[in-house]
Write a protein that holds these residues in place. Sequence first.
Motif, PDB file in Angstrom:
ATOM      1  N   UNK A  40       0.790  -1.228   0.000  1.00 19.28           N
ATOM      2  CA  UNK A  40       0.000   0.000   0.000  1.00 19.28           C
ATOM      3  C   UNK A  40       0.820   1.274   0.000  1.00 19.28           C
ATOM      4  N   UNK A  41       2.131   1.169  -0.078  1.00 18.24           N
ATOM      5  CA  UNK A  41       3.010   2.347  -0.094  1.00 18.24           C
ATOM      6  C   UNK A  41       2.779   3.153  -1.362  1.00 18.24           C
ATOM      7  N   UNK A  42       2.695   4.474  -1.232  1.00 17.36           N
ATOM      8  CA  UNK A  42       2.437   5.332  -2.393  1.00 17.36           C
ATOM      9  C   UNK A  42       2.882   6.752  -2.096  1.00 17.36           C
ATOM     10  N   UNK A  43       3.150   7.488  -3.155  1.00 20.80           N
ATOM     11  CA  UNK A  43       3.477   8.901  -3.026  1.00 20.80           C
ATOM     12  C   UNK A  43       2.319   9.640  -2.376  1.00 20.80           C
ATOM     13  N   UNK A  44       2.619  10.478  -1.385  1.00 16.67           N
ATOM     14  CA  UNK A  44       1.655  11.283  -0.638  1.00 16.67           C
ATOM     15  C   UNK A  44       0.837  10.451   0.346  1.00 16.67           C
ATOM     16  N   UNK A  45       1.227   9.182   0.531  1.00 16.58           N
ATOM     17  CA  UNK A  45       0.574   8.364   1.535  1.00 16.58           C
ATOM     18  C   UNK A  45       1.264   8.501   2.876  1.00 16.58           C
ATOM     19  N   UNK A  70       4.376   8.350   9.115  1.00 15.59           N
ATOM     20  CA  UNK A  70       5.151   9.359   8.404  1.00 15.59           C
ATOM     21  C   UNK A  70       4.630   9.554   6.987  1.00 15.59           C
ATOM     22  N   UNK A  71       4.651  10.801   6.570  1.00 14.60           N
ATOM     23  CA  UNK A  71       4.222  11.166   5.225  1.00 14.60           C
ATOM     24  C   UNK A  71       5.265  10.733   4.201  1.00 14.60           C
ATOM     25  N   UNK A  72       4.822  10.130   3.103  1.00 13.36           N
ATOM     26  CA  UNK A  72       5.722   9.761   2.002  1.00 13.36           C
ATOM     27  C   UNK A  72       5.778  10.943   1.041  1.00 13.36           C
ATOM     28  N   UNK A  73       6.862  11.716   1.144  1.00 15.87           N
ATOM     29  CA  UNK A  73       6.968  12.975   0.418  1.00 15.87           C
ATOM     30  C   UNK A  73       7.536  12.812  -0.987  1.00 15.87           C
ATOM     31  N   UNK A  74       8.211  11.697  -1.241  1.00 19.61           N
ATOM     32  CA  UNK A  74       8.815  11.483  -2.562  1.00 19.61           C
ATOM     33  C   UNK A  74       8.997   9.988  -2.786  1.00 19.61           C
ATOM     34  N   UNK A  75       9.070   9.617  -4.061  1.00 15.63           N
ATOM     35  CA  UNK A  75       9.316   8.228  -4.452  1.00 15.63           C
ATOM     36  C   UNK A  75      10.432   8.216  -5.482  1.00 15.63           C
ATOM     37  N   UNK A  76      11.457   7.384  -5.235  1.00 23.34           N
ATOM     38  CA  UNK A  76      12.555   7.238  -6.178  1.00 23.34           C
ATOM     39  C   UNK A  76      12.531   5.869  -6.838  1.00 23.34           C
ATOM     40  N   UNK A  77      12.966   5.805  -8.088  1.00 28.09           N
ATOM     41  CA  UNK A  77      12.976   4.544  -8.837  1.00 28.09           C
ATOM     42  C   UNK A  77      14.326   4.379  -9.527  1.00 28.09           C
ATOM     43  N   UNK A  90      10.632   8.116   0.334  1.00 28.85           N
ATOM     44  CA  UNK A  90      11.285   9.097   1.193  1.00 28.85           C
ATOM     45  C   UNK A  90      10.267   9.691   2.168  1.00 28.85           C
ATOM     46  N   UNK A  91      10.560   9.572   3.467  1.00 29.56           N
ATOM     47  CA  UNK A  91       9.630   9.957   4.511  1.00 29.56           C
ATOM     48  C   UNK A  91       9.969  11.321   5.087  1.00 29.56           C
ATOM     49  N   UNK A  92       9.010  11.886   5.838  1.00 29.68           N
ATOM     50  CA  UNK A  92       9.161  13.257   6.334  1.00 29.68           C
ATOM     51  C   UNK A  92      10.094  13.375   7.526  1.00 29.68           C
ATOM     52  N   UNK A  93      10.681  12.272   7.986  1.00 32.11           N
ATOM     53  CA  UNK A  93      11.612  12.324   9.120  1.00 32.11           C
ATOM     54  C   UNK A  93      13.039  12.014   8.684  1.00 32.11           C
ATOM     55  N   UNK A  94      13.355  12.292   7.422  1.00 34.28           N
ATOM     56  CA  UNK A  94      14.706  12.090   6.876  1.00 34.28           C
ATOM     57  C   UNK A  94      15.136  10.628   6.890  1.00 34.28           C
ATOM     58  N   UNK A  95      14.183   9.742   6.653  1.00 29.64           N
ATOM     59  CA  UNK A  95      14.482   8.332   6.453  1.00 29.64           C
ATOM     60  C   UNK A  95      13.877   7.902   5.121  1.00 29.64           C
ATOM     61  N   UNK A  96      14.260   6.717   4.650  1.00 35.10           N
ATOM     62  CA  UNK A  96      13.671   6.198   3.415  1.00 35.10           C
ATOM     63  C   UNK A  96      13.613   4.682   3.441  1.00 35.10           C
ATOM     64  N   UNK A  97      12.482   4.171   2.951  1.00 31.03           N
ATOM     65  CA  UNK A  97      12.220   2.740   2.903  1.00 31.03           C
ATOM     66  C   UNK A  97      12.434   2.267   1.470  1.00 31.03           C
ATOM     67  N   UNK A  98      13.282   1.263   1.302  1.00 29.44           N
ATOM     68  CA  UNK A  98      13.632   0.797  -0.037  1.00 29.44           C
ATOM     69  C   UNK A  98      13.129  -0.623  -0.265  1.00 29.44           C
ATOM     70  N   UNK A  99      12.476  -0.821  -1.418  1.00 33.33           N
ATOM     71  CA  UNK A  99      12.000  -2.135  -1.829  1.00 33.33           C
ATOM     72  C   UNK A  99      12.877  -2.660  -2.955  1.00 33.33           C
ATOM     73  N   UNK A 100      13.239  -3.925  -2.871  1.00 28.22           N
ATOM     74  CA  UNK A 100      13.985  -4.604  -3.923  1.00 28.22           C
ATOM     75  C   UNK A 100      12.995  -5.466  -4.699  1.00 28.22           C
TER      76      UNK A 100
END
Length: 240
Positions: A40-45, A70-77, A90-100
Amino acid sequence: MFNTLKALFRATTEKAPEPNTGRPVAAGLPMGISQEDLEGLRLDGRVNIKLIGLRAHPDALFRWNDDDYHHIAAVGHVDLGQGAHLVRFYLDNDTWLQANIENGQVLEYKLFDFYRVAHLSDAEFDNLINGEDKQPDSIGAQTIALTSTTEEARTCTYQRVWGNGDSLWSPPVVFEEQVMTTESVSARHVAHHAMLYERTIEGAERMEYLLLSAESDGEGSFMVVHNVGVDVASVDIDAM
């Protein structure tokens, strides 16, 4: 490069690819991958990630609050080719969750913190990735010593994962990321010169990772980033 980058995610499960067609493409995601494929991860979610077990291990540099969404402020690919992709939320607390992702299947997740960021001049950036005089603790070195950013004075040593383990230095892996934000009209392109390191968290059966990356956005901005992270189970991700 494809095989080298896959080592970052250490996928242990081989699954046959499943048909994944007829669904709209969400902002920032690879073709054929939907937010349903990504918990369910998405930009602006928004997302909450549970890492409760990490609290019991003070040796870890990575810290996390299990209670907050945390707000998902950006998505990188990152398109690795041969059906493999990295997707970064990319989350609003200066962390990022990466999917392989490989052949339409999400193999695993890692959560990183922008632990230390230093801005560089053009000349400093060029010397970092192209200079012949390789300095200790620079990108590609066999080991990296990272000092804690907290008041607790301690240093952790990480061992290089990519490259020849016997070599004192290995060249960084180069890849390009396309980043979409909630305000994007088009994707922003970021070039990464990266090297992965790891260490065992004392007293825990889990690894802590250091992704050291020199980055250029193509618009005159250069930086070197120490990203510290840990593995995350899909069941611990609550996105909405």
